[in-house]
Scaffold this active site. Structure first.
Site, PDB file in Angstrom:
ATOM      1  N   ARG A 259       5.960  29.503  44.927  1.00  0.00           N
ATOM      2  CA  ARG A 259       5.855  30.740  45.708  1.00  0.00           C
ATOM      3  C   ARG A 259       5.295  30.464  47.103  1.00  0.00           C
ATOM      4  O   ARG A 259       5.655  31.143  48.072  1.00  0.00           O
ATOM      5  CB  ARG A 259       4.988  31.758  44.968  1.00  0.00           C
ATOM      6  CG  ARG A 259       5.713  32.420  43.817  1.00  0.00           C
ATOM      7  CD  ARG A 259       4.887  33.471  43.131  1.00  0.00           C
ATOM      8  NE  ARG A 259       5.692  34.264  42.195  1.00  0.00           N
ATOM      9  CZ  ARG A 259       5.227  35.222  41.437  1.00  0.00           C
ATOM     10  NH1 ARG A 259       3.936  35.539  41.482  1.00  0.00           N
ATOM     11  NH2 ARG A 259       6.015  35.891  40.621  1.00  0.00           N
TER      12      ARG A 259
ATOM     13  N   LYS B 151      10.249  42.108  23.894  1.00  0.00           N
ATOM     14  CA  LYS B 151      10.554  43.488  23.510  1.00  0.00           C
ATOM     15  C   LYS B 151      11.839  44.027  24.129  1.00  0.00           C
ATOM     16  O   LYS B 151      12.139  43.765  25.295  1.00  0.00           O
ATOM     17  CB  LYS B 151       9.390  44.405  23.893  1.00  0.00           C
ATOM     18  CG  LYS B 151       8.112  44.112  23.100  1.00  0.00           C
ATOM     19  CD  LYS B 151       7.032  45.124  23.432  1.00  0.00           C
ATOM     20  CE  LYS B 151       5.799  44.899  22.581  1.00  0.00           C
ATOM     21  NZ  LYS B 151       4.745  45.886  22.851  1.00  0.00           N
TER      22      LYS B 151
ATOM     23  N   GLY C 197       8.910  34.967  36.774  1.00  0.00           N
ATOM     24  CA  GLY C 197       7.954  35.113  35.675  1.00  0.00           C
ATOM     25  C   GLY C 197       8.123  34.042  34.620  1.00  0.00           C
ATOM     26  O   GLY C 197       8.255  32.853  34.913  1.00  0.00           O
TER      27      GLY C 197
ATOM     28  N   GLY D 297       9.246  40.880  37.401  1.00  0.00           N
ATOM     29  CA  GLY D 297       9.325  42.338  37.308  1.00  0.00           C
ATOM     30  C   GLY D 297      10.246  42.931  38.346  1.00  0.00           C
ATOM     31  O   GLY D 297      11.041  43.839  38.062  1.00  0.00           O
TER      32      GLY D 297
END
Length: 402
Positions: A36, A207, A360, A383
């Protein structure tokens, strides 16, 4: 559409750049992955080359607002940035440990900046106003730049002061996107709107709820969907299989059936694991078995895809021209349950397709597998990339456009 850095007349001006330096750090305070920071360098160097005074700002983790904690300081980022940037002028950082972002020392350092100097502010989240999207805090930050540049794609889905409120204080001639942010948005837009086919989405993670909107949108875009990770068990349960103690979102079983029905209706090939790695408990020292998906024992749980699934998924990837990957295939943080994710990373990297890796955890898997350099594009924002796939507007982007 927003302006980019090259569209703005920044020569000789002060430029405030919102970066995303939220990098992983080990228990000894060492940065374990500086992608990053490296990704922000082109934007920073472009401003330095135009004799700008540059002020950088970023968040890091989730400190308690208003309180200084050494482990949340951007000091390690400052040291790494100093090594990577290699500027002939000064890189300044407020190391007073005051717990204030806009401290007396930071203002003193800003006053002494000369053209081509760079100042890095302390962790933005030390101030309570950052996460509250506070306009007063945004006004205080805006004093550090005649121009505002957002290059923090990984934080663009958050309505925070340095991402959202601050942009409202600049007109369109004085705000824009850095090179990284523009590249991320353009890449995802191009791939989703006009992909080379066959287009395959590999979706994992724990999930279904976190990926529900993305799956619903991808069904109308892709030719194949491969499902792995904990979310696969909700789909397997929806097909009538017993999945033992595996992670299942009971309230989304009907939704899972609907997604599979939509895939069939749209002639999208839908792949689920045919075998899994199961264990009686979530532990590094537990016994493991490799079993067909239909044979998970009552008290056991699935924690990774099995070898037959990885071979099946590899076959499904063989003819792909575009692969979008978001989410690991299992609990990759534990070595016993990392093989599925690592092998998928290798298969995606070895393909001849255009490969897009969501940030992520997915980027972390690719890094652990040593495949980052083989991927076409690795996003810096997990995200944020997911929200783009879902078709949602990102606050950081809309703030630059308004």
């Amino acid at each position: 559409m927003f302006k980019t850095l090259k569209d703005l007349e920044i020569d000789g001006k002060t430029v405030f750049i919102r970066c995303d330096f939220n990098v992983p750090i080990d228990e000894f305070g060492n940065i374990t992955d500086d992608r990053r920071i490296r990704s922000a360098l082109p934007t920073i160097r472009y401003c330095i080359d135009r004799d700008c005074k540059v002020v950088l700002a970023s968040h890091f983790e989730r400190p308690e607002p208003g309180k200084f904690e050494e482990k949340y300081s951007l000091y390690p980022v400052y040291k790494r940035l100093d090594t990577l940037l290699k500027i002939k002028k000064e890189l300044y950082f407020d190391d007073s440990k005051s717990g204030e972002v806009i401290s007396k020392r930071a203002l003193e350092l800003f006053e002494k900046l000369e053209p081509r100097d760079v100042l890095l502010l302390e962790n933005l989240r030390f101030d309570p106003g950052e996460t509250k999207d506070d306009l007063e805090f945004a006004k205080q930050l805006s004093q550090f730049g005649e121009f505002y540049i957002n290059d923090a794609f990984g934080a663009c889905h958050r309505k925070h002061a340095s991402i959202h409120a601050i942009a409202s204080l600049y007109d369109k001639e004085h705000k824009g996107a850095g090179f990284l942010l523009a590249k991320e948005v353009n890449f995802f837009h191009k791939v989703l709107e006009n992909p080379s086919r066959p287009f395959v989405a590999v979706v994992g993670g724990s999930k279904v709820s976190g990926k529900l909107e993305a799956l619903n949108r991808l069904i109308s875009k892709v030719d194949k969907i491969i499902i792995g990770g904990g979310m696969a068990f909700t789909f397997l349960k929806a097909q009538g299989y017993e999945v033992g103690n595996s992670l299942v979102e009971e309230d989304l079983i009907d939704e899972a059936r609907t997604i599979m029905y939509k895939a069939k209706k749209n002639k999208v090939k839908f792949y689920l694991p045919v075998d899994v790695v199961v264990a009686p408990e979530f532990s590094d020292h537990t016994t493991v078995k490799y079993l067909p998906s239909q044979e998970i024992p009552e008290e056991w749980m699935g924690l990774d895809i099995g070898p037959a699934s990885t071979r099946l998924f590899r076959e499904a990837l063989n003819d792909a021209h575009t692969i979008m990957w978001n989410g690991p295939m299992g609990v990759y943080e534990m070595e016993k349950f990392a093989k599925g994710s690592i092998k998928m990373s290798h298969y995606i990297a070895e393909s001849h397709a255009t490969t897009i890796v969501g940030g992520g955890d997915t980027a972390d898997v690719a890094a652990r597998a040593g495949d980052v350099d083989e991927m076409t594009f690795v996003s810096t924002g997990g995200g944020a990339s997911l929200k783009l796939i879902e078709g949602e507007e990102l606050p950081g982007i809309t703030a630059l456009e308004s």
